[in-house]
Write a protein that holds these residues in place. Structure first.
Motif, PDB file in Angstrom:
ATOM      1  N   THR A  53       3.592   8.557  17.304  1.00  0.00           N
ATOM      2  CA  THR A  53       2.581   7.669  16.718  1.00  0.00           C
ATOM      3  C   THR A  53       2.780   7.436  15.232  1.00  0.00           C
ATOM      4  N   LEU A  54       3.904   7.861  14.680  1.00  0.00           N
ATOM      5  CA  LEU A  54       4.131   7.682  13.245  1.00  0.00           C
ATOM      6  C   LEU A  54       4.075   6.212  12.811  1.00  0.00           C
ATOM      7  N   PRO A  55       4.575   5.253  13.625  1.00  0.00           N
ATOM      8  CA  PRO A  55       4.447   3.851  13.215  1.00  0.00           C
ATOM      9  C   PRO A  55       3.001   3.428  12.973  1.00  0.00           C
ATOM     10  N   ILE A  56       2.064   3.972  13.744  1.00  0.00           N
ATOM     11  CA  ILE A  56       0.647   3.643  13.557  1.00  0.00           C
ATOM     12  C   ILE A  56       0.171   4.144  12.203  1.00  0.00           C
ATOM     13  N   ILE A  57       0.601   5.332  11.822  1.00  0.00           N
ATOM     14  CA  ILE A  57       0.176   5.923  10.555  1.00  0.00           C
ATOM     15  C   ILE A  57       0.624   5.058   9.383  1.00  0.00           C
ATOM     16  N   TYR A  58       1.879   4.612   9.403  1.00  0.00           N
ATOM     17  CA  TYR A  58       2.352   3.749   8.320  1.00  0.00           C
ATOM     18  C   TYR A  58       1.668   2.387   8.346  1.00  0.00           C
ATOM     19  N   GLU A  59       1.441   1.858   9.531  1.00  0.00           N
ATOM     20  CA  GLU A  59       0.787   0.553   9.632  1.00  0.00           C
ATOM     21  C   GLU A  59      -0.630   0.597   9.074  1.00  0.00           C
ATOM     22  N   LYS A  89       4.607  -9.049  12.445  1.00  0.00           N
ATOM     23  CA  LYS A  89       3.630  -9.556  11.484  1.00  0.00           C
ATOM     24  C   LYS A  89       3.424  -8.520  10.388  1.00  0.00           C
ATOM     25  N   TRP A  90       2.991  -9.001   9.243  1.00  0.00           N
ATOM     26  CA  TRP A  90       2.607  -8.084   8.168  1.00  0.00           C
ATOM     27  C   TRP A  90       1.254  -7.473   8.518  1.00  0.00           C
ATOM     28  N   PRO A  91       1.038  -6.208   8.243  1.00  0.00           N
ATOM     29  CA  PRO A  91      -0.262  -5.614   8.566  1.00  0.00           C
ATOM     30  C   PRO A  91      -1.390  -6.214   7.736  1.00  0.00           C
ATOM     31  N   GLU A  92      -2.609  -5.918   8.132  1.00  0.00           N
ATOM     32  CA  GLU A  92      -3.777  -6.387   7.391  1.00  0.00           C
ATOM     33  C   GLU A  92      -3.723  -5.906   5.945  1.00  0.00           C
ATOM     34  N   LEU A  93      -4.389  -6.622   5.063  1.00  0.00           N
ATOM     35  CA  LEU A  93      -4.480  -6.168   3.678  1.00  0.00           C
ATOM     36  C   LEU A  93      -5.233  -4.845   3.629  1.00  0.00           C
ATOM     37  N   TRP A  94      -4.842  -4.008   2.693  1.00  0.00           N
ATOM     38  CA  TRP A  94      -5.556  -2.756   2.460  1.00  0.00           C
ATOM     39  C   TRP A  94      -6.892  -3.077   1.783  1.00  0.00           C
ATOM     40  N   ARG A 136       0.813  -1.213   0.000  1.00  0.00           N
ATOM     41  CA  ARG A 136       0.000   0.000   0.000  1.00  0.00           C
ATOM     42  C   ARG A 136       0.854   1.274   0.000  1.00  0.00           C
ATOM     43  N   VAL A 137       1.971   1.273   0.754  1.00  0.00           N
ATOM     44  CA  VAL A 137       2.809   2.467   0.880  1.00  0.00           C
ATOM     45  C   VAL A 137       4.175   2.205   0.267  1.00  0.00           C
ATOM     46  N   VAL A 138       4.596   3.081  -0.645  1.00  0.00           N
ATOM     47  CA  VAL A 138       5.851   2.903  -1.374  1.00  0.00           C
ATOM     48  C   VAL A 138       6.753   4.112  -1.148  1.00  0.00           C
ATOM     49  N   LEU A 139       8.024   3.853  -0.975  1.00  0.00           N
ATOM     50  CA  LEU A 139       9.030   4.918  -0.923  1.00  0.00           C
ATOM     51  C   LEU A 139       9.789   4.918  -2.241  1.00  0.00           C
ATOM     52  N   ASP A 140       9.753   6.038  -2.950  1.00  0.00           N
ATOM     53  CA  ASP A 140      10.447   6.177  -4.230  1.00  0.00           C
ATOM     54  C   ASP A 140      11.704   7.006  -4.004  1.00  0.00           C
ATOM     55  N   VAL A 141      12.857   6.354  -4.046  1.00  0.00           N
ATOM     56  CA  VAL A 141      14.136   6.978  -3.723  1.00  0.00           C
ATOM     57  C   VAL A 141      14.770   7.520  -5.002  1.00  0.00           C
ATOM     58  N   GLY A 142      14.995   8.818  -5.067  1.00  0.00           N
ATOM     59  CA  GLY A 142      15.507   9.412  -6.298  1.00  0.00           C
ATOM     60  C   GLY A 142      14.396   9.426  -7.321  1.00  0.00           C
ATOM     61  N   CYS A 143      13.348  10.194  -7.042  1.00  0.00           N
ATOM     62  CA  CYS A 143      12.060  10.023  -7.725  1.00  0.00           C
ATOM     63  C   CYS A 143      11.978  10.678  -9.087  1.00  0.00           C
ATOM     64  N   GLY A 144      12.945  11.523  -9.476  1.00  0.00           N
ATOM     65  CA  GLY A 144      12.770  12.279 -10.712  1.00  0.00           C
ATOM     66  C   GLY A 144      11.591  13.220 -10.575  1.00  0.00           C
ATOM     67  N   VAL A 145      10.671  13.194 -11.517  1.00  0.00           N
ATOM     68  CA  VAL A 145       9.472  14.034 -11.433  1.00  0.00           C
ATOM     69  C   VAL A 145       8.304  13.262 -10.847  1.00  0.00           C
ATOM     70  N   LEU A 157      -8.508  -2.883   4.889  1.00  0.00           N
ATOM     71  CA  LEU A 157      -8.888  -3.241   6.254  1.00  0.00           C
ATOM     72  C   LEU A 157      -7.931  -2.638   7.273  1.00  0.00           C
ATOM     73  N   ARG A 158      -6.653  -2.533   6.919  1.00  0.00           N
ATOM     74  CA  ARG A 158      -5.666  -2.007   7.872  1.00  0.00           C
ATOM     75  C   ARG A 158      -5.936  -0.558   8.252  1.00  0.00           C
ATOM     76  N   LEU A 159      -6.697   0.159   7.423  1.00  0.00           N
ATOM     77  CA  LEU A 159      -6.961   1.570   7.695  1.00  0.00           C
ATOM     78  C   LEU A 159      -7.764   1.758   8.974  1.00  0.00           C
ATOM     79  N   GLU A 160      -8.747   0.903   9.211  1.00  0.00           N
ATOM     80  CA  GLU A 160      -9.679   1.143  10.310  1.00  0.00           C
ATOM     81  C   GLU A 160      -9.617   0.114  11.436  1.00  0.00           C
ATOM     82  N   LYS A 161      -8.943  -1.000  11.218  1.00  0.00           N
ATOM     83  CA  LYS A 161      -8.879  -2.030  12.250  1.00  0.00           C
ATOM     84  C   LYS A 161      -7.745  -1.719  13.226  1.00  0.00           C
ATOM     85  N   PRO A 162      -8.021  -1.717  14.557  1.00  0.00           N
ATOM     86  CA  PRO A 162      -6.939  -1.485  15.520  1.00  0.00           C
ATOM     87  C   PRO A 162      -5.782  -2.456  15.309  1.00  0.00           C
TER      88      PRO A 162
END
Length: 719
Positions: free
Chosen positions: A606-612, A513-518, A345-354, A520-525
């Motif tokens: 709480t940043l880890p929660i945001i990424y999770e 563990k890997w987080p829930e599939l997107w 769901r979340v990707v880091l693009d390193v050296g992204c160009g435009v 569902l991971r957005l709203e499930k504690p």
């Protein structure tokens, strides 16, 4: 380069002295294959701009009506006197906050609520004030329909609200007061939630006194070399001149001025309101970002082209000249369980160009944090933000892969797309061999290496291990494992380490563990939030998380969407300046917007929660400048931020920074105590911003203001 699925993002700001000694000692040694590999990869990364994918994956109060509003101030910046008449014109209905009782009050049925109607002007020109007596007429006669809402519908809604109040029932715009505690952090610097400042050992002294709001302001334009593109912490020319070396990109890191700027950044000549998403992904106004170096450097790779009054983006990149969408699907075919928009769901693009890679990943329900340094490839991040694609100016330096290892979740993927993967020139072969040795020593497993016949490029996909068995069985611990003193969560002003962190073993710990599939991971504690630990607002952590989510869904649905008069179709780039759990961003996830969630360094970490949850963000100290170009956000949201910031630094430069990053016609929503709301309102009025709404109940308030295109004529003296 892209890394797939990380938990937190360590800031690019580092202690230069510590970093310099670490890097020089590490890359000067050539006795092991791993060290040679790191040095070769660092040299290669510094000399080429690569793009390879990766994922890291209320209140219930008594009502105190405000005094009538004043007209915007004159160009001299003088503030109006309280009690003067309001500006006449089109009116819009005030929508309240979720009621917040004073501390110690109960959550019984709410008292009657009085609403205040404030002026709304369609244009941004400053108008003279009119007779305040006009404000005393009946609310139903003054209300004009915000956006497309009809007057009759609004009147009907007001009648419903009034009837609900008579029956002591909470109406929709006034959610139940049981959510009151959600706006009052109770565990800021203790217990389960240490702050990033505490973890990173940064001294964050509070001011002993709060300065009073000055009665007048004298605004001037910034007199700096960067002019309309000024980023104070990246364009500090004097500090950069004093650096002993720039060989490790020290000059691309943050060097904030000792005193934050209080000047205003000028607009580029011919600036226009940005083109709306999704059309902006393919073209922007040339005058808004009038830079052509990338056209000259990368035009043949279909990065960006000039077409009349536009800059156009064909969707190409260094490794996907024939289009990003095909390249994205090619990665999916190369490794099926990357599963865009579900597992990844979340990707880091390193050296992204435009940032075309991130721009097109939106079609796969994936959000991408794109970043690149502010360097000779002029305006690449600025192009991305103008297009409506998430991006930030940052640099990681020579130990890039070790930092990516920290960011990746166990089992996350790193996709490397570069000439050493598929070309056989001597230099490419040497770099590939060094990279192979390094990734092997890091226990990354290469799960596929394949060439694309359409783009005629190759990719190599590496996977981070899911347990510590490989680390423990290595014949040589190089790179070494980090010691217990090195906290993997410490990320603000922390030097990059030449080590790797062991993976969590306890199944109840984050990252095991890997987080829930997107989605569902957005709203499930999250599985690692424990009932035995209190959340930010004092409830058991899982309940706190859920209550925050419900709170912001209600606020966004009942107030922000329907009552503020905001045209959300014109909003694309959003920042939550104090995000906590990311509830505000989660409530907006059905819109075509992206939200940069900022966790202040002195707030609960709480940043880890945001990424999770499948969102993204970063840490920041709001007493400093943010790493973004001017005019890059459409809407800023500040929930009880300014009252906290002014305990540590002056409020005026913080509002100046808000002015710098917000686009003309952009909006700022402030929820805070009345004293702070008043201070912010006075400052933005002197900037000729339009006050669209100012509302209070008890000691809490909401302010909605809109930036105009006004700039002062005077330029500050050159330092």
């Amino acid at each position: 380069m892209r890394a797939s699925d990380g938990s937190t993002w360590r800031s690019a700001t580092r202690g230069l002295d510590a970093r310099r000694s670490l890097q020089s000692s590490y890359c000067s040694c050539s006795t092991t294959t791993v060290v040679v590999a790191l040095c070769l990869v660092a040299v290669w990364m510094a000399s080429s701009l690569l793009v390879t994918p990766a994922e890291f994956s209320l209140f219930q109060p008594k009502v105190r009506p405000l005094a009538p509003h004043d007209s915007p101030t004159t160009a001299t910046g003088g503030l109006p006197n309280a009690g003067e008449g309001d500006t006449t014109g089109e009116m819009e209905r005030d929508v309240p906050l979720d009621p917040v009782p004073a501390e110690g009050t109960t959550h019984d049925d709410p008292p009657p609520v009085t609403q205040q109607v404030l002026p709304v002007k369609k244009d941004t020109a400053t108008e003279s004030s009119a007779d305040g007596a006009n404000q005393q007429q009946d609310i139903r006669e003054q209300v004009k329909p915000p956006d497309e809402q009809s007057a009759s519908e609004l009147k009907e809604k007001l009648d419903e609200d009034e009837q609900a109040q008579k029956e002591n029932k909470p109406s929709e715009p006034f959610p139940n007061g049981s959510q009151a505690e959600l706006l009052n952090e109770t565990t800021t610097e203790r217990g389960s939630w240490p702050t990033q400042a505490a973890q990173s050992n940064k001294d964050t002294k509070e001011q002993t006194t709060t300065s009073s709001t000055p009665m007048s302001y004298s605004w001037k334009l910034c007199n700096v070399d960067a002019r309309a593109d000024y980023i104070p912490c990246l364009d500090n020319v004097e500090a950069i001149k004093k650096l002993r070396s720039t060989k490790h990109y020290e000059h691309r890191e943050r060097h904030c001025p000792e005193k934050p700027p209080s000047c205003l950044v000028p607009l580029p000549e011919g600036y226009r309101n940005p083109i709306r998403w999704p059309k902006s992904r393919d073209q922007i106004w040339y005058n808004n970002v009038p830079h052509t170096k990338l056209v000259e450097y990368k035009g043949h790779q279909n990065w960006v082209k000039v077409s009349g009054e536009y800059l156009t983006f064909p969707g190409g990149g260094t490794q996907f000249k024939r289009g990003a969408l095909h390249y994205i699907d090619f990665i999916q075919e190369a490794k099926k369980d990357i599963a865009w928009g579900k597992r990844s769901r979340v990707v880091l693009d390193v050296g992204c160009g435009v940032a075309s890679f991130g721009g097109y990943l939106f079609e796969r329900d994936v959000i991408t944090m794109s970043f690149a340094p502010k360097d000779e490839h002029e305006a690449q991040v600025q192009f991305a933000l103008e297009r409506g694609i998430p991006a930030i100016s940052a640099v990681m330096g020579g130990k890039l892969l070790l930092e990516l290892d920290r960011l990746l979740r166990p089992g996350g993927y790193f996709v490397w797309s570069a000439t050493p993967v598929y070309q056989k020139l001597p230099e490419d072969v040497e770099i590939w061999e060094a990279m192979s040795a390094l990734t092997k020593s890091m226990c990354w497993k290469m799960v596929n290496k394949v060439k694309d016949r359409v783009n005629r490029v190759g990719i190599a996909i590496f996977r981070k291990p899911t347990d510590n068995s490989c680390y423990e069985s290595r014949s040589e611990a190089n790179p070494p494992l980090c010691g217990e003193y090195d906290d993997p969560d410490a990320a603000w002003n922390v030097s990059l380490r030449t080590c790797m962190h062991k993976l969590p073993v306890d199944p109840t710990i984050r990252g095991s563990k890997w987080p829930e599939l997107w989605p569902l991971r957005l709203e499930k504690p999250l599985y690692w939030l424990k009932n035995s630990e209190a959340g930010v607002y004092g409830k058991p952590a899982p309940d706190d998380f859920h209550a925050d989510y419900e709170h912001w869904k209600r606020v966004v649905s009942n107030s922000y969407m329907n009552g503020l008069g905001v045209d959300w179709s014109a909003v694309r780039n959003v920042m939550d300046m104090k995000a906590v759990y990311g509830g505000f961003a989660a409530a907006l996830h059905d819109l075509k917007v992206w939200v940069m969630n900022v966790i202040p360094i002195d707030s609960p970490d709480t940043l880890p929660i945001i990424y999770e949850r499948g969102l993204f963000g970063l840490y920041h100290d709001w007493c400093e400048s943010f790493n973004t170009y001017p005019r890059t956000y459409d809407l800023l949201h500040a929930n009880h931020l300014f009252s906290k910031v002014k305990k540590r630094c002056e409020l005026l430069p913080v509002v100046v920074e808000v002015d710098r990053v917000l686009r003309p016609e952009g909006r700022l929503i402030v929820r805070d105590n009345i004293e702070t709301i008043s201070e912010v309102e006075n400052i933005v009025k002197s900037l000729h911003w339009e006050v669209r709404m100012s509302y209070s109940q008890d000691k809490e308030g909401l302010l909605l203001v809109q930036k105009t295109s006004w700039r002062p004529n005077e330029i500050e003296a050159k330092l």
